[in-house]
Design a protein around this motif. Structure first.
Motif, PDB file in Angstrom:
ATOM      1  N   SER A 469     -17.775 -23.809   6.698  1.00  0.00           N
ATOM      2  CA  SER A 469     -18.221 -24.387   7.965  1.00  0.00           C
ATOM      3  C   SER A 469     -19.234 -25.504   7.727  1.00  0.00           C
ATOM      4  N   GLN A 470     -19.308 -26.399   8.702  1.00  0.00           N
ATOM      5  CA  GLN A 470     -20.210 -27.540   8.617  1.00  0.00           C
ATOM      6  C   GLN A 470     -20.856 -27.769   9.981  1.00  0.00           C
ATOM      7  N   THR A 471     -21.890 -28.578   9.985  1.00  0.00           N
ATOM      8  CA  THR A 471     -22.479 -28.986  11.246  1.00  0.00           C
ATOM      9  C   THR A 471     -21.532 -29.921  11.993  1.00  0.00           C
ATOM     10  N   LEU A 472     -21.616 -29.925  13.321  1.00  0.00           N
ATOM     11  CA  LEU A 472     -20.922 -30.936  14.119  1.00  0.00           C
ATOM     12  C   LEU A 472     -21.882 -32.065  14.487  1.00  0.00           C
ATOM     13  N   TYR A 473     -23.054 -32.088  13.822  1.00  0.00           N
ATOM     14  CA  TYR A 473     -24.004 -33.208  13.915  1.00  0.00           C
ATOM     15  C   TYR A 473     -24.657 -33.310  15.284  1.00  0.00           C
ATOM     16  N   HIS A 474     -25.029 -32.151  15.860  1.00  0.00           N
ATOM     17  CA  HIS A 474     -25.628 -32.139  17.197  1.00  0.00           C
ATOM     18  C   HIS A 474     -26.975 -31.405  17.221  1.00  0.00           C
ATOM     19  N   PRO A 475     -27.928 -31.709  16.353  1.00  0.00           N
ATOM     20  CA  PRO A 475     -29.212 -31.004  16.399  1.00  0.00           C
ATOM     21  C   PRO A 475     -29.958 -31.299  17.697  1.00  0.00           C
ATOM     22  N   ALA A 476     -30.631 -30.282  18.223  1.00  0.00           N
ATOM     23  CA  ALA A 476     -31.321 -30.429  19.508  1.00  0.00           C
ATOM     24  C   ALA A 476     -32.406 -29.367  19.617  1.00  0.00           C
ATOM     25  N   GLY A 477     -33.325 -29.566  20.562  1.00  0.00           N
ATOM     26  CA  GLY A 477     -34.224 -28.520  21.012  1.00  0.00           C
ATOM     27  C   GLY A 477     -35.571 -28.400  20.346  1.00  0.00           C
ATOM     28  N   THR A 478     -35.919 -29.271  19.398  1.00  0.00           N
ATOM     29  CA  THR A 478     -37.105 -29.066  18.573  1.00  0.00           C
ATOM     30  C   THR A 478     -38.407 -29.553  19.199  1.00  0.00           C
TER      31      THR A 478
END
Length: 538
Positions: A469-478
């Motif tokens: 599995s890999q990231t879908l490149y959607h980091p959020a919320g920090t």
């Protein structure tokens, strides 16, 4: 540009998906002086402009931060690669250009958490204001905004087969994924106009660069926000090897993204006291939520070999890719003028789930990156599913690695730390296989290439997920929006306890939206520009 003795009304840190929007909207008033700082270059390379050039910028360190997570304990200790844009336009300049807004329930949930003014009814006008859809303006779509949003000029027959297969197994057909509802199966739209990527640099910044009250500085890395007597007064940054200071008469606006924004706040003494003190940083404002609440969409890709002629692989390989390249240069059409994912289905991991929590994007092509990080089409005719678990329960965090502003922060994604996320990932593969077997797509499938028919039980699926599995490149919320002890900004995006400082980007999302994050980030910036101007008039 020498900024050492200049003052501005607003200093914007980060020329990405949000920063370019703010620069455009705030500088519309000729009495307001705006400075936009971007750590990457202030230019758009050819492969950024070209929609099919995503693979060429994926590992390009000149315009890409090339982050990686810390070892993920539930993903066999792997470090996942997190590309993020380091160029004017930010990640809107290197992403897959998919235009998805999220479900109305996402935004109603934000408001229910105490964020007044962020319900679906409140944010819809800002989605509309941001875009020019090739479908034209309507109750749900915009027809006169800076961002170009379009369908491909022609759909591949295998993409049609995917959409029809979805309806065969009773997924409702959705003619406009960004319309009245996001649920169902349908064709994707992209931030593409005239055959070129519509990044925020192209859509928002380029048309207003000549405004005398707008200054733009590329290759300018923010080091810290100056805070005097509880108020942000300016930004210290490195440019051309020298440390400079830009003063802000009204506000500093941090738009450095879900990784960069919490890092800059912490470098400025805003964050969890223990972490700041561990790196010798003074505590300017104690906010333990800075860097916490990290959320991301974990992706599981699956691939199939299909019958000859049912894939774009041959057209994008060998001598044919040069023919299509020449055609693109002549008329901005053809395979190079579209994104990789062409259609999508939003489905539920369980019938009891109120809102779809799985996204299945379809590509009528298949590829992988080789050992030299070069994108290679598979030698056989193939198609791919790029999936996403839309509402993960797992939470990670961003931490400082050092007090050096040039050092990347430590990314602890903490994937699959909640057991329910595993259930959703297993359901995701089951859905992919159902669609791949349904007519007419099933008639085109020769075999499952990835993960392969040998992966069947829940345990085997999870073993595959942990390895691949890999990231879908959607980091959020920090830098989460809210009222509680872990909130970083309020509903007007003002940093708690510090005057004259806001965060405007995906980091303010209290919970990640159920879909791609670029369009929602642009919406956040559109709304923020109104909030900023309203507060200035008070």
């Amino acid at each position: 540009m020498d900024t050492s003795s200049l003052e501005y009304d607003y200093v914007i840190v980060g020329g990405g998906s949000a920063g370019c929007v703010l620069a455009h909207r705030l500088s519309a008033d000729p009495e307001i002086r705006v400075l936009l700082l971007e750590a990457g270059p202030d230019r758009e390379p050819f492969w950024v402009r070209t929609p099919a050039g995503v693979g060429n910028v994926f590992f390009d360190e000149r315009i890409n931060w090339k982050f990686s997570t810390e070892p993920e304990s539930r993903l066999d200790g792997r470090r996942l690669y997190w590309p993020r844009g380091k160029v004017m336009g930010g990640s809107s300049a290197i992403n897959g250009m998919v235009y998805v807004r999220g479900f109305d329930a996402d935004y109603d949930h934000w408001q229910a958490l105490g964020n007044e003014g962020w319900s679906w009814r409140d944010v819809l006008p800002y989605f509309q204001r941001s875009e020019t859809s090739d479908s034209g303006g309507s109750t749900y779509r915009g027809g006169a905004g800076p961002l170009r949003v379009s369908f491909p000029h022609k759909q591949h027959p295998t993409t049609d087969a995917f959409v029809q297969a979805g309806t065969t197994i009773d997924i409702p057909r959705n003619p406009d994924i960004a319309g009245a509802t996001q649920e169902g199966v349908g064709y994707l739209q992209h931030t593409i106009g005239g055959g070129m990527r519509s990044s925020t640099a192209r859509a928002y910044l380029a048309p207003v660069r000549s405004r005398p009250n707008l200054s733009v500085a590329g290759e300018s890395t923010a080091a810290r926000i100056d805070v005097v007597n509880g108020r942000a007064t300016g930004v210290e940054f490195f440019r051309a090897g020298t440390r400079q200071v830009a003063r802000a008469r009204r506000e500093v606006l941090v738009c450095a993204g879900a990784i960069g924004s919490p890092q800059l706040l912490m470098l400025s003494g805003i964050g969890a006291p223990a972490q700041l003190q561990a790196h010798g940083l003074p505590v300017v404002q104690a906010l333990p939520g800075v860097g916490a609440n990290l959320q991301d969409h974990l992706a599981m890709n699956a691939g199939y070999e299909v019958r000859a002629g049912a894939s774009m692989n041959a057209a994008l390989s060998g001598w044919r890719k040069f023919v299509h390249g020449a055609g693109y240069l002549l008329n901005r059409r053809g395979p190079l003028a579209v994104g990789a994912s062409h259609a999508v289905a939003f489905v539920r991991s369980d019938p009891a789930v109120a809102v779809p929590d799985i996204q299945l994007s379809f590509r009528p092509l298949s590829f992988a990156f080789d050992s030299k990080n070069q994108l290679r089409m598979h030698p056989f005719p193939g198609v791919q599913f790029a999936s996403a678990m839309l509402r993960p329960r797992s939470r990670g965090h961003i931490a400082l690695r050092s007090a050096d502003p040039h050092a990347p922060p430590a990314i602890h994604a903490n994937y699959l730390s909640d057991a329910d996320d595993e259930r959703v990932m297993i359901a995701t593969l089951r859905w992919i296989r159902r669609i791949a077997a349904a007519k007419p797509l099933g008639d085109l499938v020769v075999r499952e290439d990835l993960p392969g028919a040998q992966v069947e039980s829940d345990e085997e699926v999870m073993a595959f997920v942990r390895r691949n599995s890999q990231t879908l490149y959607h980091p959020a919320g920090t830098c989460s929006m809210g009222r509680g002890p872990d909130a970083v900004v309020d509903a007007r995006l003002r940093v708690h306890g510090v005057q004259g400082l806001r965060v405007v980007d995906a980091s303010v999302m209290p919970t990640i939206v159920s879909g791609n994050t670029n369009a929602p980030t642009i919406m956040i910036a559109e709304k923020a520009s109104d909030l900023i101007l309203e507060d200035a008039r008070r």
